[in-house]
Scaffold this motif. Structure first.
Motif, PDB file in Angstrom:
ATOM      1  N   ALA A  44       0.846  -1.204   0.000  1.00 45.69           N
ATOM      2  CA  ALA A  44       0.000   0.000   0.000  1.00 45.69           C
ATOM      3  C   ALA A  44       0.879   1.250   0.000  1.00 45.69           C
ATOM      4  N   MET A  52      -5.501   3.434  -9.411  1.00 42.46           N
ATOM      5  CA  MET A  52      -6.148   2.117  -9.587  1.00 42.46           C
ATOM      6  C   MET A  52      -7.672   2.175  -9.427  1.00 42.46           C
ATOM      7  N   PRO A  53      -8.362   3.125 -10.054  1.00 44.38           N
ATOM      8  CA  PRO A  53      -9.801   3.264  -9.792  1.00 44.38           C
ATOM      9  C   PRO A  53     -10.666   2.247 -10.518  1.00 44.38           C
ATOM     10  N   ILE A  54     -11.880   2.084 -10.037  1.00 48.46           N
ATOM     11  CA  ILE A  54     -12.897   1.366 -10.806  1.00 48.46           C
ATOM     12  C   ILE A  54     -13.176   2.147 -12.097  1.00 48.46           C
ATOM     13  N   PHE A  77     -14.024  -1.922   0.867  1.00 46.86           N
ATOM     14  CA  PHE A  77     -12.669  -2.401   1.185  1.00 46.86           C
ATOM     15  C   PHE A  77     -11.744  -1.919   0.071  1.00 46.86           C
ATOM     16  N   GLY A  78     -10.861  -0.920   0.394  1.00 46.84           N
ATOM     17  CA  GLY A  78      -9.934  -0.391  -0.618  1.00 46.84           C
ATOM     18  C   GLY A  78     -10.430   0.917  -1.196  1.00 46.84           C
ATOM     19  N   SER A  84     -14.185   5.456  -6.236  1.00 44.15           N
ATOM     20  CA  SER A  84     -15.353   4.599  -6.015  1.00 44.15           C
ATOM     21  C   SER A  84     -16.184   5.129  -4.847  1.00 44.15           C
ATOM     22  N   GLU A 104      -8.714   2.064   4.257  1.00 43.45           N
ATOM     23  CA  GLU A 104      -7.529   2.217   3.416  1.00 43.45           C
ATOM     24  C   GLU A 104      -6.269   2.117   4.284  1.00 43.45           C
ATOM     25  N   LEU A 105      -5.277   1.403   3.747  1.00 40.57           N
ATOM     26  CA  LEU A 105      -4.008   1.209   4.469  1.00 40.57           C
ATOM     27  C   LEU A 105      -3.072   2.403   4.340  1.00 40.57           C
ATOM     28  N   LYS A 109      -3.001   8.366   1.114  1.00 40.58           N
ATOM     29  CA  LYS A 109      -4.240   8.349   0.342  1.00 40.58           C
ATOM     30  C   LYS A 109      -5.421   8.807   1.198  1.00 40.58           C
ATOM     31  N   GLY A 131      -6.249   1.869   8.130  1.00 41.97           N
ATOM     32  CA  GLY A 131      -5.606   0.649   8.615  1.00 41.97           C
ATOM     33  C   GLY A 131      -6.043  -0.555   7.809  1.00 41.97           C
ATOM     34  N   ASP A 132      -5.710  -1.726   8.348  1.00 40.36           N
ATOM     35  CA  ASP A 132      -6.007  -2.990   7.675  1.00 40.36           C
ATOM     36  C   ASP A 132      -7.486  -3.322   7.847  1.00 40.36           C
ATOM     37  N   ALA A 133      -8.157  -3.592   6.737  1.00 40.46           N
ATOM     38  CA  ALA A 133      -9.594  -3.880   6.768  1.00 40.46           C
ATOM     39  C   ALA A 133      -9.949  -4.973   7.770  1.00 40.46           C
ATOM     40  N   ASP A 150     -12.432  -3.995  -3.167  1.00 39.42           N
ATOM     41  CA  ASP A 150     -11.490  -3.465  -4.171  1.00 39.42           C
ATOM     42  C   ASP A 150     -10.111  -3.217  -3.560  1.00 39.42           C
ATOM     43  N   GLY A 151      -9.790  -3.928  -2.477  1.00 39.04           N
ATOM     44  CA  GLY A 151      -8.435  -3.844  -1.906  1.00 39.04           C
ATOM     45  C   GLY A 151      -7.553  -4.900  -2.546  1.00 39.04           C
ATOM     46  N   TRP A 152      -6.493  -5.317  -1.830  1.00 39.64           N
ATOM     47  CA  TRP A 152      -5.638  -6.375  -2.386  1.00 39.64           C
ATOM     48  C   TRP A 152      -6.463  -7.645  -2.551  1.00 39.64           C
TER      49      TRP A 152
HETATM   50  C1  LIG Z   1      -7.528  -0.906  -6.399  1.00 40.83           C
HETATM   51  S1  LIG Z   1      -7.209   0.276  -5.167  1.00 40.83           S
HETATM   52  C2  LIG Z   1      -8.821   0.859  -4.744  1.00 40.83           C
HETATM   53  C3  LIG Z   1      -9.383   1.770  -5.781  1.00 40.83           C
HETATM   54  C4  LIG Z   1     -10.663   2.477  -5.323  1.00 40.83           C
HETATM   55  N1  LIG Z   1     -11.679   1.537  -4.926  1.00 40.83           N
HETATM   56  C5  LIG Z   1     -11.200   3.367  -6.427  1.00 40.83           C
HETATM   57  O1  LIG Z   1     -12.027   2.898  -7.229  1.00 40.83           O
HETATM   58  O2  LIG Z   1     -10.745   4.500  -6.524  1.00 40.83           O
HETATM   59  C6  LIG Z   1      -6.841  -0.784  -3.790  1.00 40.83           C
HETATM   60  C7  LIG Z   1      -6.578  -0.021  -2.489  1.00 40.83           C
HETATM   61  O3  LIG Z   1      -6.789  -0.932  -1.408  1.00 40.83           O
HETATM   62  C8  LIG Z   1      -5.883  -0.618  -0.363  1.00 40.83           C
HETATM   63  N2  LIG Z   1      -5.776  -1.816   0.470  1.00 40.83           N
HETATM   64  C9  LIG Z   1      -5.207  -2.990   0.093  1.00 40.83           C
HETATM   65  N3  LIG Z   1      -5.269  -3.890   1.087  1.00 40.83           N
HETATM   66  C10 LIG Z   1      -5.894  -3.277   2.130  1.00 40.83           C
HETATM   67  C11 LIG Z   1      -6.257  -3.688   3.447  1.00 40.83           C
HETATM   68  N4  LIG Z   1      -5.957  -4.907   3.898  1.00 40.83           N
HETATM   69  N5  LIG Z   1      -6.916  -2.802   4.224  1.00 40.83           N
HETATM   70  C12 LIG Z   1      -7.218  -1.540   3.775  1.00 40.83           C
HETATM   71  N6  LIG Z   1      -6.882  -1.102   2.544  1.00 40.83           N
HETATM   72  C13 LIG Z   1      -6.241  -1.940   1.733  1.00 40.83           C
HETATM   73  C14 LIG Z   1      -4.615  -0.241  -1.113  1.00 40.83           C
HETATM   74  O4  LIG Z   1      -3.757   0.541  -0.337  1.00 40.83           O
HETATM   75  C15 LIG Z   1      -5.143   0.473  -2.351  1.00 40.83           C
HETATM   76  O5  LIG Z   1      -5.138   1.883  -2.186  1.00 40.83           O
END
Ligand SMILES: C[S@@+](CC[C@H](N)C(=O)[O-])C[C@H]1O[C@@H](n2cnc3c(N)ncnc32)[C@H](O)[C@@H]1O
Length: 216
Positions: A44, A52-54, A77-78, A84, A104-105, A109, A131-133, A150-152
């Protein structure tokens, strides 16, 4: 009625964010965020400037689904820079009730997205958890009516498992980037009727897809 999604300041802010994301995508690529030997937090932080948006169409679909289902709580998530989240928040605003809880981690951001939400005037319907979801989404008290994953990608199933006993019948779960290999365990779960979902997949983004799953 013109929706919040298609009115300024939210509409022009989305156009600016998508333009910045497109310019970044066309520029030199940084791929460290996909290096699985690094922790989720490290990846992150590596990607703290990457949007990395939708897709815009996926965003409009999410807006429509949240309008149609009128959830009390939307969980995301993310969040990244909040593209989004803005779609989800616009829907909640136009529903007249509900809120978005997003996580968000990357602290960078979170700061940038929060400033955007304040500027656009949707902070009152968005709760950002840093933090971590798997930690931040533990204590959601109300029933969740809509989920965007939409996170990892390898975290989709653990995050769904965490939320699952708070998803009433009728909840929709949208998983972006369902074409990624890391979503395999998640897809196996939601596509097995024994787990209580009606799930289907459709193209979204070039060569990728979204999985939409109804808690039956
Ligand atoms: C693909 S991007 C999200 C794009 C966003 N949904 C958008 O459409 O604009 C993925 C995001 O998830 C976050 N992320 C990944 N794993 C995470 C976790 N375990 N907890 C919180 N956020 C996380 C990353 O830091 C990254 O910014």
């Amino acid at each position: 009625m013109t929706t919040t999604l298609d009115s300024d300041p939210l509409a022009s802010t989305l156009r600016q964010l998508y333009a910045a994301a497109d310019a970044q995508r066309r520029g030199p690529r940084r791929r460290r965020e996909s290096d699985k030997s690094r922790s989720a937090q490290q990846r992150a932080d590596d990607a703290s400037e990457v949007y990395m948006p939708i897709d815009p169409d996926a965003g409009r679909l999410l807006y429509s689904l949240v309008r149609a289902t009128q959830p009390t709580v939307v969980v995301e998530f993310g969040m990244s820079f909040g593209i989004s989240t803005l779609h989800l928040a616009a829907a909640v605003r136009d529903n007249g009730s509900g809120r978005v809880v997003t996580t968000e981690l990357s602290a960078d951001k979170v700061a940038a997205a929060q400033a955007t939400f304040d500027r656009v005037g949707v902070s009152d319907v968005i709760e950002v958890r840093v933090g971590d979801a798997l930690d931040t989404l533990q204590n959601i008290d109300s029933p969740v009516g809509f989920v965007l994953l939409d996170g990892w990608k390898e975290m989709y199933l653990p995050v769904l498992n965490l939320l699952e006993d708070r998803l009433p019948s009728g909840t929709l779960v949208a998983a972006d980037n369902a074409g990624h290999a890391e979503t395999g365990a998640y897809l196996d779960h939601v596509r097995d009727p024994a787990h209580g979902y009606v799930s289907f997949n459709f193209p979204s983004k070039q060569g990728d897809s979204m999985e939409l799953s109804l808690k039956a």
